[in-house]
Design a protein around this motif. Structure first.
Motif, PDB file in Angstrom:
ATOM      1  N   HIS A  72       0.823  -1.222   0.000  1.00  0.00           N
ATOM      2  CA  HIS A  72       0.000   0.000   0.000  1.00  0.00           C
ATOM      3  C   HIS A  72       0.854   1.268   0.000  1.00  0.00           C
ATOM      4  CE1 HIS A  72      -3.431  -2.583   0.725  1.00  0.00           C
ATOM      5  NE2 HIS A  72      -2.849  -3.082   1.820  1.00  0.00           N
ATOM      6  N   ILE A  73       1.969   1.217  -0.708  1.00  0.00           N
ATOM      7  CA  ILE A  73       2.814   2.415  -0.805  1.00  0.00           C
ATOM      8  C   ILE A  73       2.493   3.206  -2.061  1.00  0.00           C
ATOM      9  CG2 ILE A  73       4.701   1.226  -2.023  1.00  0.00           C
ATOM     10  CD1 ILE A  73       6.638   2.990  -0.386  1.00  0.00           C
ATOM     11  N   ALA A  74       1.949   2.543  -3.069  1.00  0.00           N
ATOM     12  CA  ALA A  74       1.600   3.219  -4.319  1.00  0.00           C
ATOM     13  C   ALA A  74       0.212   3.847  -4.195  1.00  0.00           C
ATOM     14  CB  ALA A  74       1.633   2.232  -5.478  1.00  0.00           C
ATOM     15  N   LYS A  75       0.105   5.123  -4.532  1.00  0.00           N
ATOM     16  CA  LYS A  75      -1.170   5.820  -4.423  1.00  0.00           C
ATOM     17  C   LYS A  75      -2.146   5.394  -5.516  1.00  0.00           C
ATOM     18  CE  LYS A  75       0.814   9.923  -2.223  1.00  0.00           C
ATOM     19  NZ  LYS A  75       1.010  11.390  -2.302  1.00  0.00           N
ATOM     20  N   THR A  76      -1.632   5.106  -6.695  1.00  0.00           N
ATOM     21  CA  THR A  76      -2.467   4.641  -7.789  1.00  0.00           C
ATOM     22  C   THR A  76      -1.879   3.352  -8.357  1.00  0.00           C
ATOM     23  OG1 THR A  76      -1.246   5.869  -9.487  1.00  0.00           O
ATOM     24  CG2 THR A  76      -3.055   7.024  -8.375  1.00  0.00           C
ATOM     25  N   GLU A  77      -2.688   2.656  -9.133  1.00  0.00           N
ATOM     26  CA  GLU A  77      -2.225   1.401  -9.722  1.00  0.00           C
ATOM     27  C   GLU A  77      -1.074   1.631 -10.692  1.00  0.00           C
ATOM     28  OE1 GLU A  77      -4.110  -2.471 -12.077  1.00  0.00           O
ATOM     29  OE2 GLU A  77      -5.412  -0.868 -11.337  1.00  0.00           O
ATOM     30  N   GLU A  78      -1.069   2.794 -11.367  1.00  0.00           N
ATOM     31  CA  GLU A  78      -0.002   3.092 -12.318  1.00  0.00           C
ATOM     32  C   GLU A  78       1.344   3.278 -11.639  1.00  0.00           C
ATOM     33  OE1 GLU A  78      -2.905   4.468 -12.227  1.00  0.00           O
ATOM     34  OE2 GLU A  78      -3.864   4.005 -14.155  1.00  0.00           O
ATOM     35  N   ASP A  79       1.335   3.598 -10.334  1.00  0.00           N
ATOM     36  CA  ASP A  79       2.589   3.829  -9.605  1.00  0.00           C
ATOM     37  C   ASP A  79       3.241   2.538  -9.132  1.00  0.00           C
ATOM     38  OD1 ASP A  79       2.351   6.568  -9.874  1.00  0.00           O
ATOM     39  OD2 ASP A  79       1.202   6.787  -8.014  1.00  0.00           O
ATOM     40  N   ILE A  80       2.541   1.421  -9.220  1.00  0.00           N
ATOM     41  CA  ILE A  80       3.089   0.162  -8.712  1.00  0.00           C
ATOM     42  C   ILE A  80       4.382  -0.202  -9.441  1.00  0.00           C
ATOM     43  CG2 ILE A  80       2.684  -2.322  -8.548  1.00  0.00           C
ATOM     44  CD1 ILE A  80      -0.219  -1.741  -7.945  1.00  0.00           C
TER      45      ILE A  80
END
Length: 490
Positions: A72-80
């Motif tokens: 849960h560190i990425a704010k959006t799925e694109e940031d993963i």
């Protein structure tokens, strides 16, 4: 007196042949003289250690996306993908920072201690990575694992020393093949054993340790294998010559050595030997045959890791974007077939080919043939059904075989460019440089692929044709650098 005379005679005989009593490197050299057949036992050691260092590198790729998501560190799925790239690169950055040190240590204190330390680090830190509960914990553990994984440089030096000269190509081929197989088996382990409570609920429950730590099982499988390698390596024969240490242990003064020298008429030879021992070693950084080979190896390594990243993306992408519309299982089957074919070629065909043509010619031919093979990939995507599977399996096998043959030839040239006493440090420098290049390869390959996907109707090199054109440019650059005046032979 008789016993002393016998011992002096034995010592004289050892000195005459250039051997030193109780030196582990000399013991290996004497054994190589006695056993002229293929050293299957030593090759098996090289195989299992090379596989041990390759498995942790790519085993996380199938599940790192889901692992970052669960942190849960990425704010959006694109940031993963952004955070996943850092975890993937941290291993290579750690290895780049410490490879020269481990190579120097292997040259000074022996190959075996460094190999034991490297396998132990995989057991401990690969297990801890599977138990990671946060992004920063996973990032730190992968960095430490890369920093302590001293195997790749040391095992290459070891492989060139533990076998007779006529089997050196086979030995280094085993290193390359085992590494290639590991890069295929690693992702398979990660894909099949990650999240076992979801995939195999009848065997693993949510309340078990594998349910609470869904990425622990694949790491544990690799760590158990590494533990077995660590135990097996206690019987690994040391190849480093330690004459100075042996002399200090056997002679509190130089009187015994001088007396033995006078009796055998070798006083002058031993004096020269002493001068050689205390003379400074040649500077590896000014050894152009070594440095030029390392630079060529880095160019090909960058091309190799970029290809590995692009191939999976291209194979699973949709047909309308020039891909193959493969599932992850289809990609795994292609890699598995390539791995098996690669193993057979490297074990049975590469050594006689290298003996006939030489390592440099094998490297040049492999690079030259790879260019038309890669150029055919966009046209293979136009096929369908059985013909598509036959064509892509053949092309993948041919390309991977050529790449491993190319790298093996460079390994031989690199080890021939330095004396035995500097091979650990030389391979450490090579590993450092290669790791730096490979840290940038996946990100660069992914960016190029993403750009190419947006150029489907371009007039020049549309779509994936641009991707394979850039890969071929790197291959062609590496090929040019294998000729004079750039590449210098030892």
């Amino acid at each position: 007196m008789a016993e002393d005379g016998s011992r002096n005679g034995e010592t004289d005989g050892l000195l005459e042949k250039g051997y030193h009593e109780n030196c582990p490197g000399c013991k290996v050299d004497r054994l190589k003289e006695l056993e002229r057949g293929v050293p299957y036992k030593n090759l098996s050691y090289i195989w299992i250690v090379s596989l041990c260092t390759a498995l942790p590198i790519t085993s996380l790729f199938p599940f790192i996306y889901f692992m970052i998501r669960d942190f849960h560190i990425a704010k959006t799925e694109e940031d993963i993908g952004f955070f996943a790239g850092f975890v993937g690169s941290s291993y290579m950055i750690g290895r780049a920072l410490t490879s020269v040190f481990w190579g120097w240590l292997a040259d000074r204190h022996g190959r075996k201690p460094v190999i034991l330390l490297g396998t132990a680090s995989v057991v401990v830190f690969n297990t801890l990575f599977g138990l990671s509960t946060s992004f920063w914990m996973a990032l730190s553990i992968r960095f430490i694992l890369g920093s302590l994984n001293s195997l790749i440089a040391t095992v290459r030096a070891y492989a060139s020393e533990v076998c007779r000269e006529e089997y050196q190509a086979l030995s280094l081929s085993v290193v390359s093949t085992s590494r290639g197989i590991g890069l295929i088996i690693g992702p398979a382990i990660g894909g099949y054993f990650a999240q076992p409570a979801d995939k195999y609920p009848s065997v693993f429950t949510e309340s078990s340790i594998f349910g609470r730590f869904p990425y622990f099982l694949p790491c544990l499988v690799i760590s158990v294998y590494s533990l077995g390698v660590f135990i097996a390596c206690w019987w690994l024969p040391e190849t480093l010559h330690m004459h100075d240490k042996i002399v200090n242990e056997r002679c509190d003064s130089s009187e015994i050595l001088e007396a033995s020298a006078e009796e055998s008429g070798m006083k002058e030879q031993i004096a020269e030997s002493k001068e050689t021992k205390i003379s400074p070693k040649s500077n590896l950084w000014t050894n152009w045959p070594l440095m030029s080979t390392i630079i060529v190896y880095c160019i090909f390594s960058l091309q190799e890791i970029a290809y590995s990243e692009i191939f999976s993306l291209w194979a699973v992408s949709d047909k309308r974007f020039g891909g193959l519309s493969f599932s992850s299982q289809d990609v795994g089957e292609v890699l598995a077939i390539s791995g098996f074919g690669l193993l057979m070629f490297q074990l049975f065909l590469y050594p006689p080919i290298e003996k006939m043509a030489g390592p440099l010619m094998v490297t040049r031919l492999s690079a030259a043939i790879s260019i038309p093979v890669l150029s055919a990939y966009p046209y293979i995507a136009m096929l369908s059904g059985v013909m598509l599977h036959i064509a892509i399996n053949f092309a993948s096998f041919l390309r991977n075989t050529l790449m491993i043959s190319l790298v093996t030839g460079l390994f031989i040239l690199q080890n021939n460019a330095v004396p035995r006493s500097q091979r650990g440090a030389a391979n450490g420098i090579s590993t450092t440089a290669m790791s730096v290049f490979k840290a940038f390869g996946p990100a660069g390959g992914g960016a190029i692929f993403s750009w190419a996907q947006k150029r489907q109707i371009a007039a020049f090199l549309p779509g994936d044709q641009l991707v394979f054109f850039i890969l071929n440019l790197l291959m062609f650059l590496g090929l040019l650098m294998t000729f004079k005046p750039f590449l210098a032979l030892p």
